[in-house]
Design a protein around this motif. Sequence first.
Motif, PDB file in Angstrom:
ATOM      1  N   GLU A 135       0.847  -1.192   0.000  1.00 11.15           N
ATOM      2  CA  GLU A 135       0.000   0.000   0.000  1.00 11.15           C
ATOM      3  C   GLU A 135       0.887   1.248   0.000  1.00 11.15           C
ATOM      4  N   PRO A 136       0.366   2.381  -0.504  1.00  8.93           N
ATOM      5  CA  PRO A 136       1.188   3.594  -0.633  1.00  8.93           C
ATOM      6  C   PRO A 136       1.922   3.993   0.636  1.00  8.93           C
ATOM      7  N   ALA A 137       1.311   3.823   1.797  1.00 10.90           N
ATOM      8  CA  ALA A 137       1.932   4.258   3.046  1.00 10.90           C
ATOM      9  C   ALA A 137       3.158   3.429   3.414  1.00 10.90           C
ATOM     10  N   ARG A 138       3.329   2.282   2.765  1.00  9.98           N
ATOM     11  CA  ARG A 138       4.469   1.409   3.104  1.00  9.98           C
ATOM     12  C   ARG A 138       5.569   1.446   2.040  1.00  9.98           C
ATOM     13  N   ARG A 139       5.452   2.314   1.070  1.00  5.31           N
ATOM     14  CA  ARG A 139       6.501   2.408   0.058  1.00  5.31           C
ATOM     15  C   ARG A 139       7.779   2.989   0.646  1.00  5.31           C
ATOM     16  N   ARG A 140       8.887   2.688  -0.003  1.00  7.09           N
ATOM     17  CA  ARG A 140      10.177   3.178   0.484  1.00  7.09           C
ATOM     18  C   ARG A 140      10.377   4.660   0.144  1.00  7.09           C
ATOM     19  N   GLY A 141      11.210   5.296   0.938  1.00  8.16           N
ATOM     20  CA  GLY A 141      11.653   6.651   0.617  1.00  8.16           C
ATOM     21  C   GLY A 141      13.000   6.571  -0.074  1.00  8.16           C
ATOM     22  N   ILE A 142      13.102   7.172  -1.269  1.00  9.02           N
ATOM     23  CA  ILE A 142      14.369   7.100  -2.010  1.00  9.02           C
ATOM     24  C   ILE A 142      14.787   8.496  -2.480  1.00  9.02           C
ATOM     25  N   ALA A 143      15.332   8.615  -3.672  1.00 13.37           N
ATOM     26  CA  ALA A 143      16.057   9.844  -4.049  1.00 13.37           C
ATOM     27  C   ALA A 143      15.219  11.108  -4.044  1.00 13.37           C
ATOM     28  N   GLY A 144      13.914  10.995  -4.303  1.00 13.57           N
ATOM     29  CA  GLY A 144      13.075  12.188  -4.310  1.00 13.57           C
ATOM     30  C   GLY A 144      13.067  12.923  -2.990  1.00 13.57           C
ATOM     31  N   THR A 145      13.523  12.254  -1.923  1.00 17.18           N
ATOM     32  CA  THR A 145      13.584  12.881  -0.600  1.00 17.18           C
ATOM     33  C   THR A 145      14.398  14.172  -0.641  1.00 17.18           C
ATOM     34  N   VAL A 146      15.375  14.247  -1.507  1.00 18.27           N
ATOM     35  CA  VAL A 146      16.217  15.444  -1.598  1.00 18.27           C
ATOM     36  C   VAL A 146      15.368  16.665  -1.960  1.00 18.27           C
ATOM     37  N   LEU A 147      14.374  16.485  -2.806  1.00 19.17           N
ATOM     38  CA  LEU A 147      13.509  17.605  -3.181  1.00 19.17           C
ATOM     39  C   LEU A 147      12.658  18.055  -1.992  1.00 19.17           C
ATOM     40  N   VAL A 148      12.267  17.106  -1.142  1.00 15.94           N
ATOM     41  CA  VAL A 148      11.523  17.468   0.065  1.00 15.94           C
ATOM     42  C   VAL A 148      12.430  18.260   1.004  1.00 15.94           C
ATOM     43  N   HIS A 149      13.697  17.857   1.119  1.00 13.84           N
ATOM     44  CA  HIS A 149      14.655  18.645   1.906  1.00 13.84           C
ATOM     45  C   HIS A 149      14.668  20.103   1.445  1.00 13.84           C
ATOM     46  N   LYS A 150      14.674  20.277   0.123  1.00 14.61           N
ATOM     47  CA  LYS A 150      14.788  21.634  -0.425  1.00 14.61           C
ATOM     48  C   LYS A 150      13.540  22.452  -0.133  1.00 14.61           C
ATOM     49  N   VAL A 151      12.386  21.864  -0.334  1.00 16.66           N
ATOM     50  CA  VAL A 151      11.138  22.585  -0.082  1.00 16.66           C
ATOM     51  C   VAL A 151      11.035  22.968   1.388  1.00 16.66           C
ATOM     52  N   ALA A 152      11.291  22.013   2.268  1.00 17.41           N
ATOM     53  CA  ALA A 152      11.177  22.286   3.701  1.00 17.41           C
ATOM     54  C   ALA A 152      12.218  23.299   4.149  1.00 17.41           C
ATOM     55  N   GLY A 153      13.454  23.136   3.661  1.00 21.36           N
ATOM     56  CA  GLY A 153      14.508  24.062   4.067  1.00 21.36           C
ATOM     57  C   GLY A 153      14.228  25.482   3.634  1.00 21.36           C
ATOM     58  N   ALA A 154      13.689  25.641   2.421  1.00 21.70           N
ATOM     59  CA  ALA A 154      13.377  26.986   1.936  1.00 21.70           C
ATOM     60  C   ALA A 154      12.240  27.607   2.726  1.00 21.70           C
ATOM     61  N   ALA A 155      11.235  26.795   3.067  1.00 20.78           N
ATOM     62  CA  ALA A 155      10.116  27.311   3.866  1.00 20.78           C
ATOM     63  C   ALA A 155      10.598  27.776   5.234  1.00 20.78           C
ATOM     64  N   ALA A 156      11.470  26.974   5.856  1.00 17.96           N
ATOM     65  CA  ALA A 156      11.987  27.349   7.172  1.00 17.96           C
ATOM     66  C   ALA A 156      12.845  28.601   7.079  1.00 17.96           C
ATOM     67  N   ALA A 157      13.670  28.692   6.030  1.00 18.00           N
ATOM     68  CA  ALA A 157      14.534  29.861   5.858  1.00 18.00           C
ATOM     69  C   ALA A 157      13.729  31.129   5.644  1.00 18.00           C
ATOM     70  N   ALA A 158      12.516  30.972   5.066  1.00 18.24           N
ATOM     71  CA  ALA A 158      11.658  32.135   4.823  1.00 18.24           C
ATOM     72  C   ALA A 158      10.905  32.568   6.073  1.00 18.24           C
ATOM     73  N   GLY A 159      11.063  31.828   7.183  1.00 12.81           N
ATOM     74  CA  GLY A 159      10.426  32.208   8.440  1.00 12.81           C
ATOM     75  C   GLY A 159       9.076  31.578   8.693  1.00 12.81           C
ATOM     76  N   ALA A 160       8.718  30.557   7.925  1.00 13.86           N
ATOM     77  CA  ALA A 160       7.432  29.893   8.121  1.00 13.86           C
ATOM     78  C   ALA A 160       7.394  29.184   9.472  1.00 13.86           C
ATOM     79  N   SER A 161       6.198  29.016   9.999  1.00 17.47           N
ATOM     80  CA  SER A 161       6.032  28.320  11.272  1.00 17.47           C
ATOM     81  C   SER A 161       6.277  26.829  11.094  1.00 17.47           C
ATOM     82  N   LEU A 162       6.448  26.125  12.224  1.00 19.86           N
ATOM     83  CA  LEU A 162       6.674  24.687  12.146  1.00 19.86           C
ATOM     84  C   LEU A 162       5.522  23.978  11.440  1.00 19.86           C
ATOM     85  N   GLN A 163       4.298  24.385  11.731  1.00 19.81           N
ATOM     86  CA  GLN A 163       3.143  23.748  11.095  1.00 19.81           C
ATOM     87  C   GLN A 163       3.135  23.976   9.590  1.00 19.81           C
ATOM     88  N   ASP A 164       3.501  25.168   9.173  1.00 17.98           N
ATOM     89  CA  ASP A 164       3.518  25.458   7.740  1.00 17.98           C
ATOM     90  C   ASP A 164       4.676  24.755   7.034  1.00 17.98           C
TER      91      ASP A 164
END
Length: 567
Positions: free
Chosen positions: A146-175
């Motif tokens: 099922e989708p919730a049990r799939r592995r995390g692989i290389a696309g994780t790097v893009l999530v790092h970038k999105v989250a890091g940019a949001a945090a650098a812009a001053g977004a709250s933890l929830q955002d």
Amino acid sequence: MKKLVNAPRAVVREMLEGLVALAPGQALLDGESVVLRADTPVDAAARKVAVLSGGGSGHEPAHAGYVGAGMLDAAVAGDVFTSPSADAVLAALRAVAGPAGALLVVKNYTGDRLNFGLAAELARAEGIPVETVVVADDVSLHDTVEPARRRGIAGTVLVHKVAGAAAAAGASLQDVAREAREAAEALGTMGVALGPCTVPAAGKPGFTLGEDEIELGLGIHGEQGVRRVPMRSADSLVDTLLTTIVEDRRISAGDRVVLLVNGLGGTPPMELAIVARHALTVLRQGGIRVERAWSGTFLSALEMPGCSLSLLKVDDARLARLDAAAEAPAWPGAGRLPQAPRVQKRPESPESAEASAVETPLPGMDRVRQAALRVAEAFEVSESRLTALDSAAGDGDLGLSLVRGAEAIRALPDASWTNPSRALTALGNALRRSIGGSSGPFYATALLRAARRLAEGPVDASAWAEAFDVAVSAVSELGGARPGDRTMLDALRPAADAFAKAVREGKSPREAWGAAVQAAEAGAEATSQMQPRLGRASYLGARAVGVPDAGAAAVVIWMKALTPALG
């Protein structure tokens, strides 16, 4: 197993020490396998939302390579392909998180989820707000789990970038957490392995593949894929990977995406570029707008040969996060693309205009053309012999290069064969374009120099002898070689001298050429006892002795091919 390590137990610590020693913006956390930003404020109250990730080592440049402004605040490293401990994750949280809280980006493996999850609970008990985002982007498992049990692989790097940019812009933890989760849900990745990798502690590959087998849908821990299939072309594999991702993520014409072409550790940039080329073409032909693309090794599986493709759906807001500045050592930059591949029209060369000119051939030029065609045939017949000779003391490409030269000779238009000077010029230009390595420039320079000499006046035996002499001198000037260096000059120079001497003595062209061929044969044979002083063979030193020089042997081949044309 051959690896540049000191001891398997010391691999992770020594690797991290090396990475941090090369990265001014990073620091190691004392006593832990944790890399963090060197500019982390000492006062916890001054810290923004911290973004952390990590996992087993062996995925370099992930995860430490993404620690820096605009991306991760800390990366936690476990042993090779092994989750870091909860205590190590907790130590990282304490080092970089403050009242604004922290986001843990976790790849969907049991060990990672357990240890990062436990560390989050312990941190919350200490008053540190923590959110967790699990990345499960491996679409190859669509028919397996099922989708919730799939592995995390290389696309994780893009999530790092999105989250890091949001945090650098001053977004709250929830955002920050919301944007990271939405990115993870819009992300799909699939990989292919051409071979296994070897974990240092294990000392042997994780699986074996036949010469014509590959693994489709592998993870990033040296494990086998979803299915084993016969080897295919790069374009065919790209088609398979993209089709699976596009169908699973419901990407259709008009959608906007970014593309990540990821090498698994043993794939050269040449092959990744070939993959990227076709991936971009296929997506554009399907009406999918590729807003950004990156190609390189972003999250590897040690030295595994192969690649993965990731597609992330984007809108203006998410694209802005990906475009935001980042100073992490491994982040490649903007990933902007030209609207379409740019191919500029090549300016017309002077010889193209010459070749198109109409001129009546001089008498005997049909014999010159036939002589050139005999040389082409001789190159083709001798391919395997020249390849073997060149492989013994070089890179083995001479046979194939001269066959390409033969094809170029056959392709010359009729207008090339109107007079000797034009013929040699056309041959020189054809060979410089078709023959790679050093042989192309040598033959082209020699022929062009000889052509200029023949253009100066009447073409008789003496003129040909002078043209041969200046051609050989041109080769020596270009490459810096002299007779005795074990090169083509050991056949060329004695041949040119013998030809000129015989012509001066009043011998017929055929007799003079026969003397030249004999001199070339003797010179080529003598190279077998010479120690090379120039070219790739010089790297072998005495190991090259015993085999004639391939370039000198090629001279004898084309000289013999010319003999029947002389009368």
